[in-house]
Enzyme design. Structure first.
Site, PDB file in Angstrom:
ATOM      1  NE  ARG A   1      -3.960   2.415   3.802  1.00 27.73           N
ATOM      2  CZ  ARG A   1      -3.505   3.294   2.906  1.00 27.73           C
ATOM      3  NH1 ARG A   1      -4.257   3.653   1.879  1.00 27.73           N
ATOM      4  NH2 ARG A   1      -2.304   3.818   3.036  1.00 27.73           N
TER       5      ARG A   1
ATOM      6  CE  LYS B   1       0.633   1.608   2.127  1.00 21.10           C
ATOM      7  NZ  LYS B   1       1.092   1.666   0.756  1.00 21.10           N
TER       8      LYS B   1
ATOM      9  CD  GLU C   1      -3.664   0.672  -6.751  1.00 18.85           C
ATOM     10  OE1 GLU C   1      -3.713   1.675  -6.039  1.00 18.85           O
ATOM     11  OE2 GLU C   1      -3.680  -0.488  -6.310  1.00 18.85           O
TER      12      GLU C   1
HETATM   13  N1  PXG Z   1      -1.882   2.550  -4.459  1.00 14.49           N
HETATM   14  C1  PXG Z   1      -0.861   1.805  -4.027  1.00 14.49           C
HETATM   15  C2  PXG Z   1      -0.639   0.467  -4.622  1.00 14.49           C
HETATM   16  C3  PXG Z   1      -0.023   2.290  -3.017  1.00 14.49           C
HETATM   17  O1  PXG Z   1       0.974   1.538  -2.568  1.00 14.49           O
HETATM   18  C4  PXG Z   1      -1.331   4.324  -2.984  1.00 14.49           C
HETATM   19  C5  PXG Z   1      -2.134   3.780  -3.956  1.00 14.49           C
HETATM   20  C6  PXG Z   1      -1.693   5.665  -2.409  1.00 14.49           C
HETATM   21  O2  PXG Z   1      -2.253   5.511  -1.126  1.00 14.49           O
HETATM   22  P1  PXG Z   1      -2.174   6.638  -0.006  1.00 14.49           P
HETATM   23  O3  PXG Z   1      -2.940   6.069   1.134  1.00 14.49           O
HETATM   24  O4  PXG Z   1      -0.725   6.845   0.305  1.00 14.49           O
HETATM   25  O5  PXG Z   1      -2.801   7.850  -0.576  1.00 14.49           O
HETATM   26  C7  PXG Z   1      -0.226   3.593  -2.506  1.00 14.49           C
HETATM   27  C8  PXG Z   1       0.696   4.226  -1.510  1.00 14.49           C
HETATM   28  C9  PXG Z   1       6.318   5.358  -1.252  1.00 14.49           C
HETATM   29  C10 PXG Z   1       5.329   4.290  -1.150  1.00 14.49           C
HETATM   30  O6  PXG Z   1       7.177   5.445  -0.363  1.00 14.49           O
HETATM   31  C11 PXG Z   1       3.960   4.511  -1.147  1.00 14.49           C
HETATM   32  C12 PXG Z   1       3.087   3.431  -1.085  1.00 14.49           C
HETATM   33  C13 PXG Z   1       3.636   2.201  -1.044  1.00 14.49           C
HETATM   34  C14 PXG Z   1       4.972   2.002  -1.053  1.00 14.49           C
HETATM   35  C15 PXG Z   1       5.840   3.036  -1.090  1.00 14.49           C
HETATM   36  O7  PXG Z   1       6.305   6.081  -2.247  1.00 14.49           O
HETATM   37  N2  PXG Z   1       1.711   3.440  -1.041  1.00 14.49           N
END
Ligand code: PXG
Length: 283
Positions: A50, A149, A182
């Site tokens: 990703r 991301k 989301e």
């Molecule tokens: N949606 C968004 C907008 C995200 O930033 C997820 C879904 C979940 O994705 P994953 O691949 O982790 O299952 C994210 C996750 C944190 C943190 O430290 C997490 C994310 C971004 C910034 C900080 O809690 N991303």
């Protein structure tokens, strides 16, 4: 904690990058948030893939191979003696001038931070979260695709501010069409009449790696999984609701916009998915 920057390790106080880095000046860069459990990085391949896709989408070339990046992540964990941790992998466009032109930037900067994970308080996992829908929409996919991301998380941050103002730790964001998308850093699921429903990737979401893992687990359980357009109505009448993310794992939602979801406590499918997901992280 020792922080990896371009192949070298620095103490936290000395881990610094240039103020001319376009990651800082313009949010020009990409990142990943990854977990390790019992010394094993969870879904490493998926996260690295990703990251590479995000970089490709912004026409940025990561200055190392996927294998080298994988080794660097594992080494950073080892250097810090972490077995259960959180890894923040960042690639910025690099040092440029005060104009936008990415071609004036030098080599992209690779930063790996490994630290302990701050989860939601344990009682929230027991009781479930209360969330609200907020007014800040996800970025329009034709402008800045939420599938990237990127280092620009302002729409999520504005949503987080709105959620906190309403007394909630997470906020449910809609897309430009008013459909459910989301949360600020978590994907969104509901259970309705025994089926698992979640917005599709073109609804303006990040295709979460935890989301994909949970959908696989549900299918293994014999639960039908549908990626379909959902509206606030669907959320309000859901039997169960939960969020997924690398940091949150699987966490139940029991109230949305003041409406109690189902019985007002984590539902049976949510609990089963949460338990099976936890087993997966330990396997
Ligand atoms: N949606 C968004 C907008 C995200 O930033 C997820 C879904 C979940 O994705 P994953 O691949 O982790 O299952 C994210 C996750 C944190 C943190 O430290 C997490 C994310 C971004 C910034 C900080 O809690 N991303």
């Amino acid at each position: 904690m020792k922080i990896y920057i371009n192949g070298e390790y620095f103490e936290k106080e000395d881990a610094k990058i240039s103020v001319y880095d376009h990651g800082l000046l313009y949010g020009d860069g990409v990142f990943e948030g990854i977990r390790s459990y019992g010394g094993k990085v969870f879904k490493m391949v998926e996260h690295i893939d990703r990251l590479w896709d995000s970089a490709k989408a912004i026409r940025m070339e990561i200055p190392m191979t996927k294998e080298e990046m994988t080794e660097a992540v594992e080494e950073t964990l080892a250097v810090n003696g972490l077995t259960d941790g959180y890894i923040r992998l960042i690639v910025t466009r690099g040092v440029g001038d005060l104009g936008l032109d990415p071609d004036k930037c030098g080599t992209p900067q690779v930063i790996i931070i490994a630290d302990l994970i701050a989860l939601y308080p344990p009682e929230l996992y027991e009781k479930g979260l209360e969330i609200v829908t907020i007014s800040t929409p996800r970025n329009h996919p034709a402008a800045l695709s939420p599938r990237i991301k990127s280092l620009n998380y302002l729409s999520s941050i504005l949503a987080k501010i709105e959620g906190k103002q309403a007394g909630c730790v997470e906020a449910l964001m809609l897309n430009h069409k008013g459909e459910l998308a989301e949360c600020t850093a978590d994907n969104f699921f509901i259970v309705r009449k025994g089926r698992l429903l979640t917005p599709p990737s073109d609804a303006g979401i990040l295709e979460g790696i935890t989301r994909n893992a949970v959908m696989d687990i549900a299918r293994e359980m014999g639960v039908e999984v549908l990626e379909i357009v959902l509206t606030k109505y669907d959320a309000y009448v859901a039997d169960e609701c939960f969020l997924t993310g690398s940091a949150a794992e699987v966490i139940a939602v029991v109230k949305i916009d003041g409406r109690t979801i189902g019985e007002g406590k984590p539902g049976p499918i949510t609990r089963e998915l949460k338990d099976r997901f936890q087993k997966l992280t330990q396997s």
